[in-house]
Structure formats: C-alpha cells, structure tokens
Design a protein around this motif. Structure first.
Motif, PDB file in Angstrom:
ATOM      1  N   LYS A 414      98.397   9.953 -56.263  1.00  0.00           N
ATOM      2  CA  LYS A 414      99.103   8.757 -56.737  1.00  0.00           C
ATOM      3  C   LYS A 414      98.140   7.592 -56.907  1.00  0.00           C
ATOM      4  O   LYS A 414      98.213   6.830 -57.880  1.00  0.00           O
ATOM      5  CB  LYS A 414     100.211   8.394 -55.757  1.00  0.00           C
ATOM      6  N   ALA A 418      97.268   5.750 -60.429  1.00  0.00           N
ATOM      7  CA  ALA A 418      97.549   4.312 -60.485  1.00  0.00           C
ATOM      8  C   ALA A 418      96.317   3.514 -60.877  1.00  0.00           C
ATOM      9  O   ALA A 418      96.407   2.521 -61.614  1.00  0.00           O
ATOM     10  CB  ALA A 418      98.078   3.838 -59.131  1.00  0.00           C
ATOM     11  N   SER A 421      95.173   5.055 -64.926  1.00  0.00           N
ATOM     12  CA  SER A 421      96.047   5.101 -66.098  1.00  0.00           C
ATOM     13  C   SER A 421      96.458   3.698 -66.540  1.00  0.00           C
ATOM     14  O   SER A 421      96.987   2.918 -65.744  1.00  0.00           O
ATOM     15  CB  SER A 421      97.308   5.912 -65.780  1.00  0.00           C
ATOM     16  N   ARG A 422      96.271   3.415 -67.815  1.00  0.00           N
ATOM     17  CA  ARG A 422      96.669   2.105 -68.323  1.00  0.00           C
ATOM     18  C   ARG A 422      98.185   1.990 -68.398  1.00  0.00           C
ATOM     19  O   ARG A 422      98.716   0.902 -68.636  1.00  0.00           O
ATOM     20  CB  ARG A 422      96.030   1.830 -69.679  1.00  0.00           C
ATOM     21  N   ASN A 424      99.918   2.101 -65.884  1.00  0.00           N
ATOM     22  CA  ASN A 424     100.198   1.278 -64.713  1.00  0.00           C
ATOM     23  C   ASN A 424      99.711  -0.145 -64.982  1.00  0.00           C
ATOM     24  O   ASN A 424      98.512  -0.365 -65.158  1.00  0.00           O
ATOM     25  CB  ASN A 424      99.488   1.846 -63.484  1.00  0.00           C
ATOM     26  N   GLN A 426      99.109  -2.495 -63.147  1.00  0.00           N
ATOM     27  CA  GLN A 426      98.154  -2.985 -62.147  1.00  0.00           C
ATOM     28  C   GLN A 426      96.788  -2.316 -62.255  1.00  0.00           C
ATOM     29  O   GLN A 426      95.862  -2.670 -61.532  1.00  0.00           O
ATOM     30  CB  GLN A 426      98.707  -2.758 -60.732  1.00  0.00           C
ATOM     31  N   SER A 427      96.663  -1.341 -63.139  1.00  0.00           N
ATOM     32  CA  SER A 427      95.372  -0.685 -63.303  1.00  0.00           C
ATOM     33  C   SER A 427      94.417  -1.584 -64.070  1.00  0.00           C
ATOM     34  O   SER A 427      94.820  -2.253 -65.039  1.00  0.00           O
ATOM     35  CB  SER A 427      95.549   0.624 -64.076  1.00  0.00           C
ATOM     36  N   ALA A 430      94.573  -1.330 -67.815  1.00  0.00           N
ATOM     37  CA  ALA A 430      95.638  -1.982 -68.584  1.00  0.00           C
ATOM     38  C   ALA A 430      95.150  -3.263 -69.244  1.00  0.00           C
ATOM     39  O   ALA A 430      95.813  -3.785 -70.154  1.00  0.00           O
ATOM     40  CB  ALA A 430      96.828  -2.279 -67.678  1.00  0.00           C
ATOM     41  N   TYR A 454      92.677  12.577 -62.030  1.00  0.00           N
ATOM     42  CA  TYR A 454      93.292  11.992 -63.220  1.00  0.00           C
ATOM     43  C   TYR A 454      92.352  12.222 -64.391  1.00  0.00           C
ATOM     44  O   TYR A 454      91.215  11.742 -64.399  1.00  0.00           O
ATOM     45  CB  TYR A 454      93.553  10.494 -63.032  1.00  0.00           C
ATOM     46  N   ASP A 457      96.796  11.000 -69.438  1.00  0.00           N
ATOM     47  CA  ASP A 457      98.222  10.815 -69.155  1.00  0.00           C
ATOM     48  C   ASP A 457      99.075  12.007 -69.543  1.00  0.00           C
ATOM     49  O   ASP A 457     100.162  12.185 -69.013  1.00  0.00           O
ATOM     50  CB  ASP A 457      98.735   9.564 -69.871  1.00  0.00           C
ATOM     51  N   GLU A 756      93.306   2.012 -52.159  1.00  0.00           N
ATOM     52  CA  GLU A 756      94.685   2.486 -52.057  1.00  0.00           C
ATOM     53  C   GLU A 756      94.765   3.855 -51.390  1.00  0.00           C
ATOM     54  O   GLU A 756      95.683   4.118 -50.607  1.00  0.00           O
ATOM     55  CB  GLU A 756      95.334   2.513 -53.438  1.00  0.00           C
TER      56      GLU A 756
END
Length: 811
Positions: A414, A418, A421-422, A424, A426-427, A430, A454, A457, A756
């Motif tokens: 997770k 997180a 991946s854009r 998310n 908060q990534s 993004a 990862y 997507d 995280e």
C-alpha cells in the motif's frame, strides 16, 4: 499419506508364508465378527479360517490409463502377452517369484472374501463417519494468489470460477452420458459396486492392472473426504461415505454434486464450465435449443472424465480431443454404445452419430489480468515466472487449484503504490506531468523477499518495474532504463574489492582514452570538488556524495569494465543492454563479451538495466554484502491427485556473502551521508542510506534528463525508485519547470515510501553497522594531482581563513 489413511479400516491379514505367527492385536478367530473402525479407533479385522488375511495393494495414480487398450498396446494385451505373440519366450520366474505370486493370490482371495463381506464392515463403520456433501465451491479450481500474512487476504485470482447449476437444471443427456461410461449401474446400486471392488482387488494383486472400482457416488465421496490413494482401507472408508451419501440424498442430487465438481480438463471443473469451454454451449436444460448441449457433445465431455490430462509417467495423452483425438473418439463411441444399451438414445440417434467440432482456445486456468485489479495485479506476472522456475508447470497452472502465498506485505504494498502512483493525490508523482511514470520496489535485504512492488497502475500495461512479459515468460527484449549514478554503488563495490579507498584522489581534468571530456552533469569545472581537494585532486568520498563522474570512469578503465559489471552481477543484476540494443545475460556472458559490449561509461550508469534487478542488487548492498535472490513467491501448494494431500514448496532463503562486510560498512557509511545532503532524511532521523542517479536524455543534452533514480533504504527495507517517461522519451521537468534529477521527485517518492512503510510496519529504528574504513589511499589506480607545497605564510593564512584556500590538502 492422507489424514484418513491411519484408519486401516477393515484390513485383513495373513501370516507370512511358512510361519504360524499370529498378527499383533486383539483379533482372534473368536472375534472374527467383522469388527471395524474409522479414524483413531482400532482397525477392523476379519478372520479367515482362524488366520487373518492382509491385503497388500499398490497405489496407482488416478487417470494412469493402466489396463486400457490404448495404453497396453491397442488390443488390451500386456507387454508380456505381446512378446509371446511375437515369438519371444516369457522369462522363467524364479522360485522366489513364484512363491511371492502364490502369496499374493492367497492374499487376494482373502481380501476378496473380506470385501464381499463388506456389508458388515460398512455397517460397523457407518456411524463413525460424519458426512456432509457440500456444494462444490465456485473457486476450488481457480489459482488464488494471497498477500503474505495470517489473514490469507486475496491479492488476485486466475482462472474461471466453477459454474454450479442446480441439479434440477442439468440436462439429463449429460447425466446419462456420464453414467454410461463411468458407472452403468449408478441408478441400480446403493452407492457401492461390490463386484467391481472384488474384481479390482483381484486384478490389483494378481496383475499390473490397477483398478479403482469406484462408483460415481464413491468418486464424489473421495472428493468429500479428500482421499485419493487406491488402498483397501481408503476404498472401504470411501464406501462408507458413499453409503451415507446414498442414504441422505437421492440419485439426482448426488449426480448434481458430481457433475458440478468433476474435472474435465483444460482447467474446467464442472460440466457447465466444460460445455462452455469445449462447445460454447450450456448443459442447462432450459437454455435456448441452439445453445443447448447435444447428446453427442455430452458424450464427448463424459469420455474425458477418466483421464482429462496427459500423464507424463505412462505417456498416455488423456482424452482431451485436442491432445488425443483417436483415444477420445474411441471412448466417445463406447459412451454412445452404452447409452444405446440403456435405451437413453434411439437406434437412429446412434446410427446418425457424428463427432462434434471442438472449440480451440486457451485453458480456463490460465486466466488473465483485468484492469480492475489495479497495480497489485502486475505481481501475478512475476508469480507465474517464479512458479515455472520452481517446477510448477503450465499444465498445473491451467488445471488450477494452486494456492500461492506471495512475499508481498499488504502494508508495504500500500505504501509503495501510494508513493509511486499519480492516482494518489498525495504522491509526489501527482505534481508532475501525467506522461511520467515511476517504479517503486521494496525488498527485505535479510531474505530477498519483495515486500512492495509498483510497476504501473494497470496490470495489463507495461511492467515498468520488471519489464516482465504479460504471461510471465521472462523479461522482454526491449526493457530496462539507464541507471545513471545509482550504478556507481557497484563500481565502488568493485573498487573496494580491489583495495581502493575512499581517501584516494582523482583528477577531473583528464580526458577519456578517446580524447573526449568526461561529463559531470554540466557542472562548472571551477566548482567541482571545491570542498574535497579541487578538481585535480578530488577524494572519492566527496565525489560519491556529489556524484561526480570522473573517478568512476577511471576506476572502470583501470580495473576493467568486466570487473565493475561483475560486481553488479554478483549483487543481483542479470541483464544489461548494450549501446546497440542487445540484451546481454550477465550470468552467461564471458568477460570478452562484456568488454566488447560495454565501455568504461558503464561505471557511472550509461547502460540500461531492469529496475527490479537493480532493486535486488541494492538490497545486497543494504544487506551488508549478503546476496539473496529477490522473489515474489513465499509458498505454493496444490492437491496431489495421487495421494489426496496438499504438496507445498517454500522459498529459498539461503544467502551468499558476495562482498566483504567491512568493505560494505565503508560504502554504507558514505551512502548514509547522502539523504541529508539531498534534503531527504527520513522521519525522526531514522538511519538510512541512499544514492541518487540521473541519465541525460541525449549524450549532448546535459540539461535534459530522461531517467532519474533514488535508491538505498533502511536495515529492514531496501527501496529503489525510478522515474521516467511512459512512452516516447521526454525531458523530465519538475512542477516548477526545472530539470528533474534523482535527488528531486524520485527522492521524495523514496522518502514517502520508506516513511509510510516503516510506520505501518512499526519497525524499530535499527542502525547500520559502524563504518570500518578499508583500502589503500595510495592505490595505483588513483590519478589525482597533489597541489604544490604551500609556503609557511600561506599555510598560516589558510589555517586562519580556510575559505581562501579551497584546494589545500584536507587534514
């Protein structure tokens, strides 16, 4: 041995030939009343003439085809019979062999008597076996992939779920076809075929012909009890369960149970899934007539049941028409003839028979990823690849029923998704262009288990983490990305192996052997290594932290590119791509091939490598030089059709010390200074090591970067992050328009991932080993130029004002 086989129920015994020794236990002629038990109670014994007969039966794999005409040679004869027909003499049996045969015949006779008296035995065990007949679960034949952990949470499923039909809806032509070829007396017996059992007992002992003698009810009883070995104790227990099924359910219900669970090849379980797979039709009697299965198609499916898959041991190809058309059609003819004999088809239907057209297509068990699975579905590609390497064949995958526990930790996974991946908000991804892609990989450096992965997507898209083929067949030819300065950790490992110290000095003004200048990412030569001795006398530690290229070019040139790439291979890198685009397998390529395909620029990351392999090698460095094979499969299990037990393969956690621990502590000590120098220290000052890396979009476009990396980790987790383009090469930019470097967005992704993951896993703040300085500061490969001696007055001024003398030797 299955959990039920300790029961030895109703097993008869005979004394060994030539002895009068009685078997151990309470049985005697006076107690020869057919006493029997199941489970942990005393084994049932039956006295025969005052002695107790013991039947010895060898187990036979289901579907072995033993005793079938097309196995024995087309006419049903044994190999020995055929040799006599061809004029060869049978070999004479020795006295010992004859004696054994007489003993086996005696045992067989006793066993037959005991089994034919089985009514009493069955009655004695009837109430000891609690029997339920659960509807076959829709997912039993699917391959189910789990996250690691005790909760057995599903990561992905592959295959088509079993399609259960209520027994009332199953077309009777399907039931009649199965009965005709599998159990002609199904509607007339009470669940047990005593004649068949007796015949099987005799044949199993007196010949090589192994027979199961199971009715349809007994076959389903075997499924209920998870028993598969052909032994008399198992057969009797199977008979008990069959009798209880017959007392609890009517024939149509039992037939419905059976038809919904039976394996019909191609990974298709149950007649509805099989009808759809082989014919694109249904066995539902209420289906549209044009889509409803015919009697001829039903006979094809019924004929497959005896052996749906090839048997490598016997060489029999089974009865899937695609694999063994002659045998399949012969059995189909037998099925229809039996149906005619039972008046289930008319003479006209029989006379007009024509073998149906079979659909071709991939097996149900293969399955495929769907975009809805999200990023985690990409992991299945790597699972498939590893299973093949473990010996789990494609046939086993297609047949289904595999249970795979991955190494993937749901919490770490997770965190990886997180951070990378854009999707998310908060990534860090993004905040940059939607055309950019990242890969985030976390590996436990203590055992090589991939905890988080990862690579994109969508599981049906490009695997940017491992460039694995969509079906898990291996790394694609056009994969990988230039590692940039993150490759320098292997150049340093090779140098440390050779005795090069971080105190060695290097000259940044020297040109390459071809006369070209060595690029230092566009930095002004006047500003290179001002705090480490100056550009002509730069120490290796400063060059590593500041990521200058010239020492790494010369280390590679002096030691040989084969030694530097050899260090990468030892750490875990398998594939590298040459400038011509050829993929080179480092595990098999000789040194001459390495020298031919790679130049000294390899020392600072010019050539493409696979992010997953880079991550595995980074884990070796983070793990203080112990190399483990990075892997996704922790455990795989499947039901062995011969024993009825689940077989299990675990992962290999054997590590290999490929670099000296003292040398790695030296390297890790330098790498530990990089997170703070790039502004990417972890939360609460957690101990971490790192190396940034960037590779230019073009050889002369130093301001346009195409691949950016940040690698390293903490003692519990090695983390590798790559950021690049999704499709066409583009110059990577930060959200403010500046050129992207490894120490920018990739480092932020790396930082978020580790923070995280560590918080979710509640890892203690572990420390790397204390640094031990190694090597020779005066190593002959070093080419730094010492500055001229300072005058006494200059030395005094420099001591008072160090900023005025940046090129002074360090104290």
């Amino acid at each position: 041995m299955s959990k039920h086989e300790d029961s030895q129920a109703a097993r008869a015994r005979v004394p060994a030939p030539g002895t009068n020794r009685q078997p151990a236990g309470p049985a005697s002629a006076a107690s020869a009343s057919g006493r029997a038990s199941v489970g942990g109670t005393p084994a049932g014994r039956a006295a025969v003439g005052g002695a107790v007969a013991r039947a010895v039966v060898r187990a036979v794999p289901p579907g072995s085809g033993a005793g079938e005409p097309d196995v024995a040679g087309g006419d049903g004869s044994s190999k020995e019979d055929r040799s006599v027909k061809k004029g060869r003499q049978r070999p004479r049996k020795s006295k010992a062999a004859k004696k054994r045969r007489r003993g086996n015949i005696l045992a067989a006779v006793s066993a037959v008597l005991v089994i034919l008296a089985g009514g009493g035995i069955v009655g004695g065990t009837f109430f000891f076996d609690g029997v339920t007949a659960p509807e076959p679960r829709a997912e039993d034949q699917m391959n189910i992939i789990y996250y690691d952990g005790g909760a057995k949470k599903v990561l992905a499923k592959r295959g088509e779920a079993r399609i259960n039909l209520p027994y009332q809806k199953i077309n009777e032509v399907m039931a009649h076809a199965v009965v005709a070829i599998e159990d002609k007396s199904f509607y007339r017996h009470n669940g047990i075929d005593m004649k068949g059992i007796a015949r099987a007992a005799w044949n199993n002992v007196t010949s090589e012909d192994k027979q199961g003698a199971s009715t349809i009810t007994q076959q389903y009883a075997r499924h209920v009890a998870e028993m598969n070995e052909i032994t008399y104790s198992r057969k009797l227990r199977e008979a008990v369960i069959a009798r209880k099924l017959e007392s609890k359910f009517d024939k149509d219900q039992i037939m419905g149970f059976y038809l919904n669970f039976v394996d019909l090849g191609r990974g298709r379980y149950g007649v509805e899934a099989a009808a759809q797979g082989y014919f694109g039709k249904s066995v539902d009697k209420d289906a549209d007539p044009k889509n409803r299965i015919t009697v001829y198609e039903a006979a094809v499916l019924a004929s497959i049941i005896k052996q749906p898959y090839p048997d490598a041991k016997t060489g029999h190809q089974g009865y899937d028409p695609d694999l063994n058309r002659t045998a399949a059609q012969g059995r189909w003819e037998e099925t229809l003839k039996n149906m005619l004999d039972e008046n289930w088809i008319t003479q006209q239907e029989y006379d007009q028979r024509k073998y149906p057209t079979i659909l071709k297509g991939k097996a149900a068990g293969k399955g495929s990823a769907s975009a809805e699975e999200g990023p985690d579905g990409m992991i299945v590609r790597h699972v498939r690849h590893e299973l093949r390497e473990k010996g789990v064949t494609d046939e086993m995958w297609e047949k289904g029923g595999l249970r795979v526990t991955t190494t993937i930790n749901e919490k770490v996974q997770k965190a990886a998704v997180a951070a990378g991946s854009r999707a998310n908000p908060q990534s860090p991804m993004a905040k940059v262009s939607k055309d950019y892609q990242s890969a985030v990989i976390g590996i436990d450096p203590r055992n090589g288990r991939v905890l988080g992965y990862y690579g994109g997507d969508s599981p049906v898209g490009t695997d940017f983490g491992g460039y694995m083929d969509g079906d898990g067949n291996g790394v694609i030819d056009n994969g990988g990305q230039p590692a940039g300065s993150t490759f320098k950790i292997y150049t340093l490992a090779a140098g440390l192996r050779d005795g090069i110290s971080f105190e060695t000095r290097w000259n940044g003004e020297l040109r390459r052997t071809d006369g070209k200048a060595i690029s230092n990412a566009g930095q002004d030569p006047g500003g290179v290594c001002t705090s480490g001795g100056g550009i002509k006398n730069c120490d290796l530690q400063t060059a590593t932290i500041k990521s200058y290229n010239f020492p790494f070019y010369w280390i590679t040139e002096k030691l040989g590119v084969d030694k530097v790439i050899g260090a990468a291979k030892a750490a875990g890198v398998r594939y590298m791509w040459s400038n011509s685009g050829e993929r080179i397998d480092l595990t098999t390529a000789p040194a001459a091939s390495i020298k031919k395909n790679f130049s000294p620029e390899a020392g600072f990351g010019q050539f493409r490598i696979v992010p997953l392999e880079h991550a595995a090698a980074v884990a070796t460095i983070v793990g203080v030089g112990t190399q483990y094979d990075a892997h996704f499969v922790k455990e795989v299990s499947w039901l062995d059709q011969q024993t009825g037990e689940r077989k299990t393969l675990g992962d290999n956690l054997k590590g290999k010390q490929v670099f000296g621990k003292d040398q790695m502590s030296d390297l890790l000590g330098v790498m530990s200074e990089i997170p703070a120098s790039t502004g990417n220290s972890l939360r609460n000052g957690r101990d971490s090591v790192a190396k940034s890396g960037t590779w230019e979009l073009g050889q002369r476009e130093s301001d346009k970067n195409g691949d950016c990396w940040f690698v390293g980790g903490i003692p519990q987790l090695a983390a590798t992050v790559w950021v690049g383009e999704k499709a066409d090469p583009v110059a990577l930019k930060e959200s403010n328009g500046d050129s992207m470097f490894g120490s920018k967005t990739p480092a932020k992704v790396w930082q978020q991932f580790l923070n995280e993951a560590a918080e979710a896993m509640k890892w203690e703040e572990a420390k790397f080993p204390e640094r031990q300085r190694t090597g020779d500061a005066k190593h002959p490969a070093a080419n730094g130029v010492e500055p001229p001696p300072e005058k006494p007055e200059q030395t005094q001024i420099c001591q008072q004002f160090p900023g005025l003398c940046p090129n002074s030797p360090r104290n």
